[in-house]
Design a protein around this motif. Structure first.
Motif, PDB file in Angstrom:
ATOM      1  N   THR A 103       0.844  -1.196   0.000  1.00 23.78           N
ATOM      2  CA  THR A 103       0.000   0.000   0.000  1.00 23.78           C
ATOM      3  C   THR A 103       0.881   1.249   0.000  1.00 23.78           C
ATOM      4  OG1 THR A 103      -0.091  -0.054   2.406  1.00 23.78           O
ATOM      5  CG2 THR A 103      -1.876  -1.152   1.222  1.00 23.78           C
ATOM      6  N   GLY A 104       0.389   2.281  -0.685  1.00 23.01           N
ATOM      7  CA  GLY A 104       1.102   3.549  -0.713  1.00 23.01           C
ATOM      8  C   GLY A 104       2.250   3.612  -1.691  1.00 23.01           C
ATOM      9  N   VAL A 105       2.473   2.558  -2.462  1.00 32.56           N
ATOM     10  CA  VAL A 105       3.560   2.555  -3.445  1.00 32.56           C
ATOM     11  C   VAL A 105       2.953   2.313  -4.834  1.00 32.56           C
ATOM     12  CG1 VAL A 105       5.730   1.505  -4.174  1.00 32.56           C
ATOM     13  CG2 VAL A 105       5.174   1.654  -1.743  1.00 32.56           C
ATOM     14  N   THR A 111      -1.789   3.238 -13.859  1.00 34.60           N
ATOM     15  CA  THR A 111      -1.155   3.223 -12.537  1.00 34.60           C
ATOM     16  C   THR A 111      -2.120   2.680 -11.488  1.00 34.60           C
ATOM     17  OG1 THR A 111       0.265   5.103 -13.089  1.00 34.60           O
ATOM     18  CG2 THR A 111      -0.081   4.644 -10.755  1.00 34.60           C
ATOM     19  N   TYR A 112      -1.599   1.793 -10.645  1.00 38.44           N
ATOM     20  CA  TYR A 112      -2.336   1.231  -9.511  1.00 38.44           C
ATOM     21  C   TYR A 112      -1.675   1.754  -8.244  1.00 38.44           C
ATOM     22  CZ  TYR A 112      -4.058  -2.434  -6.285  1.00 38.44           C
ATOM     23  OH  TYR A 112      -4.629  -3.124  -5.243  1.00 38.44           O
ATOM     24  N   ALA A 114      -3.524  -5.616  -2.873  1.00 48.30           N
ATOM     25  CA  ALA A 114      -2.551  -4.887  -2.065  1.00 48.30           C
ATOM     26  C   ALA A 114      -2.509  -5.456  -0.658  1.00 48.30           C
ATOM     27  CB  ALA A 114      -2.905  -3.402  -2.022  1.00 48.30           C
ATOM     28  N   ALA A 115      -1.367  -5.292  -0.012  1.00 49.26           N
ATOM     29  CA  ALA A 115      -1.180  -5.788   1.346  1.00 49.26           C
ATOM     30  C   ALA A 115      -0.407  -4.762   2.154  1.00 49.26           C
ATOM     31  CB  ALA A 115      -0.433  -7.121   1.336  1.00 49.26           C
ATOM     32  N   GLU A 116      -0.694  -4.717   3.456  1.00 46.91           N
ATOM     33  CA  GLU A 116       0.093  -3.873   4.347  1.00 46.91           C
ATOM     34  C   GLU A 116       1.491  -4.474   4.481  1.00 46.91           C
ATOM     35  OE1 GLU A 116      -0.398  -1.086   5.660  1.00 46.91           O
ATOM     36  OE2 GLU A 116      -2.543  -0.732   5.967  1.00 46.91           O
ATOM     37  N   GLY A 117       2.445  -3.625   4.638  1.00 50.84           N
ATOM     38  CA  GLY A 117       3.801  -4.102   4.807  1.00 50.84           C
ATOM     39  C   GLY A 117       4.751  -3.370   3.903  1.00 50.84           C
ATOM     40  N   LYS A 118       5.916  -3.917   3.761  1.00 51.65           N
ATOM     41  CA  LYS A 118       6.932  -3.249   2.965  1.00 51.65           C
ATOM     42  C   LYS A 118       7.874  -4.290   2.386  1.00 51.65           C
ATOM     43  CE  LYS A 118       8.560   0.667   4.310  1.00 51.65           C
ATOM     44  NZ  LYS A 118       9.270   1.738   5.056  1.00 51.65           N
ATOM     45  N   ILE A 126       8.171  -6.911  -4.496  1.00 50.18           N
ATOM     46  CA  ILE A 126       8.835  -5.730  -5.024  1.00 50.18           C
ATOM     47  C   ILE A 126       9.193  -5.986  -6.480  1.00 50.18           C
ATOM     48  CG2 ILE A 126       9.787  -5.140  -2.768  1.00 50.18           C
ATOM     49  CD1 ILE A 126      12.497  -6.130  -3.733  1.00 50.18           C
ATOM     50  N   TYR A 127       9.481  -4.919  -7.197  1.00 51.12           N
ATOM     51  CA  TYR A 127       9.939  -5.094  -8.567  1.00 51.12           C
ATOM     52  C   TYR A 127      11.137  -4.197  -8.815  1.00 51.12           C
ATOM     53  CZ  TYR A 127       7.714  -0.708 -10.065  1.00 51.12           C
ATOM     54  OH  TYR A 127       7.362   0.600 -10.224  1.00 51.12           O
TER      55      TYR A 127
END
Length: 356
Positions: free
Chosen positions: A155-157, A208-209, A238-242, A277-278
């Motif tokens: 989320t947020g990216v 864009t998502y 989407a998922a919370e986290g990083k 991640i990509y």
């Protein structure tokens, strides 16, 4: 830009660098071939690429490949692959220097767009390949890819993908309406209604998502013309986290390597976060340091996934050498670098030189 000419080269790698020499282009492939484009004088057969444009889906078009012999030879086999077909002459076919041979070609498109192919002629001395290019057409506007999907994104990216819309018919297409998705989706690059696309013309839309909360989202992007509507399904989760990228080791020291030899080491990329991640940028060194299997830009790494990246040092001379491999992801870690250092040393004397 309009495509002037293309030809398949087999299994390519992202950082393959074409080389030119005396009016010819050479391209190395990942499956161990060196493909040459041009007209070297020593080629047993010469010929020009075949173009079969504007063929409607469900029908076939034809063209001719005409080759000229530069020396006496015998053609023993003619081959190609779908959607192309070649009508073999009576084989074996003997040719003297200066003789020509015409091979009728057929193109039966199974999708709109330009398709490159290869026609191979086997002779008693070698096998030579000639390019054939076919273009399938269908009324209206088509899109590639036909859908957009993002999975397990943080989320947020934001993350983006490109969709190309093209007029694959033989007449103008006027855009009459657009269907634009809502948040967390957004689109850039769409033309205004009333825009006219000439045959073969295209435009690229950036989808864009940008999820702000965990969950899934679906929507549709559509473009309508007089010939109908093309719709692109959009889906994202989407998922919370990083996501977090770790590069190990961050420095590769190849030590001393004699001129004429080489040494290979490797580093590893690991996503040790909890969401995918990509890799948005992967700039490999070339020349003194090189990568036989470089990182592909746009590659996804799921949680816990790793990829090993080999690096080869080949000293061009004696002395110290350094370079770096640049990696950037969507983790907000910024550009990351693998530092490369090595030394080239004099080659050991040969046995004959030692006896002198």
């Amino acid at each position: 830009m309009n495509l002037l000419w293309s030809a398949p080269i087999g299994t390519a790698t992202k950082f393959t660098t074409p080389t030119t020499d005396h009016g010819r282009v050479f391209v190395g492939t990942r499956d161990g071939h060196l493909v040459a484009f041009g007209r070297p004088a020593a080629t047993a057969l010469t010929g020009s690429p075949v173009s079969i444009p504007g063929i409607a889906l469900g029908s076939s078009g034809s063209g001719n490949l005409t080759v000229t012999a530069t020396k006496a030879l015998t053609v023993t086999k003619v081959g190609t692959a779908a959607p192309f077909a070649a009508t073999e002459p009576s084989l074996p076919h003997a040719m003297a220097a200066g003789d020509t041979l015409t091979v009728p070609m057929t193109f039966t498109p199974n999708a709109a767009g330009t398709v490159p192919g290869i026609v191979s002629l086997t002779t008693d001395s070698s096998t030579l390949a000639f390019s054939v290019l076919g273009t399938g057409v269908t009324p209206g506007i088509t899109a590639l890819p036909s859908s957009v999907r993002f999975t397990n994104r943080p989320t947020g990216v934001p993350v983006s993908a490109s969709v190309q819309f093209a007029n694959t018919g033989t007449g103008n297409e006027t855009i009459t309406a657009l269907g634009v998705p809502s948040a967390p989706w957004s689109v850039r690059g769409l033309p205004d209604p009333g825009t006219v696309l000439a045959p073969g013309a295209s435009f690229v839309a950036s989808v864009t998502y940008n999820p702000t909360m965990p969950g899934s989202s679906t929507d549709t992007l559509s473009v309508t013309s007089a010939s109908g509507t093309v719709s692109i399904p959009l889906s994202g989760t989407a998922a919370e986290g990083k996501g977090h990228l770790t590069i190990a080791p961050a420095t590769l020291n190849f030590g001393a390597v004699p001129v004429g030899a080489s040494r290979q080491l490797a580093f590893t990329l690991t996503n040790d976060g909890n969401v995918m991640i990509y890799v948005s940028k992967a700039k490999a060194p070339t020349g003194t340091f090189s990568s036989p299997d470089p990182v592909t830009e746009g590659i996804d790494l799921g949680p816990g996934q790793s990829v090993s990246v080999p690096i080869v040092f080949t000293p061009p001379g004696t002395g110290d050498f350094s370079d770096r491999y640049e990696i950037t992801t969507n983790t907000e870690q910024g550009p990351m670098y693998v530092e490369l250092t090595a030394a080239g040393t004099a080659a050991p004397p040969t046995e004959a030189a030692g006896r002198q």
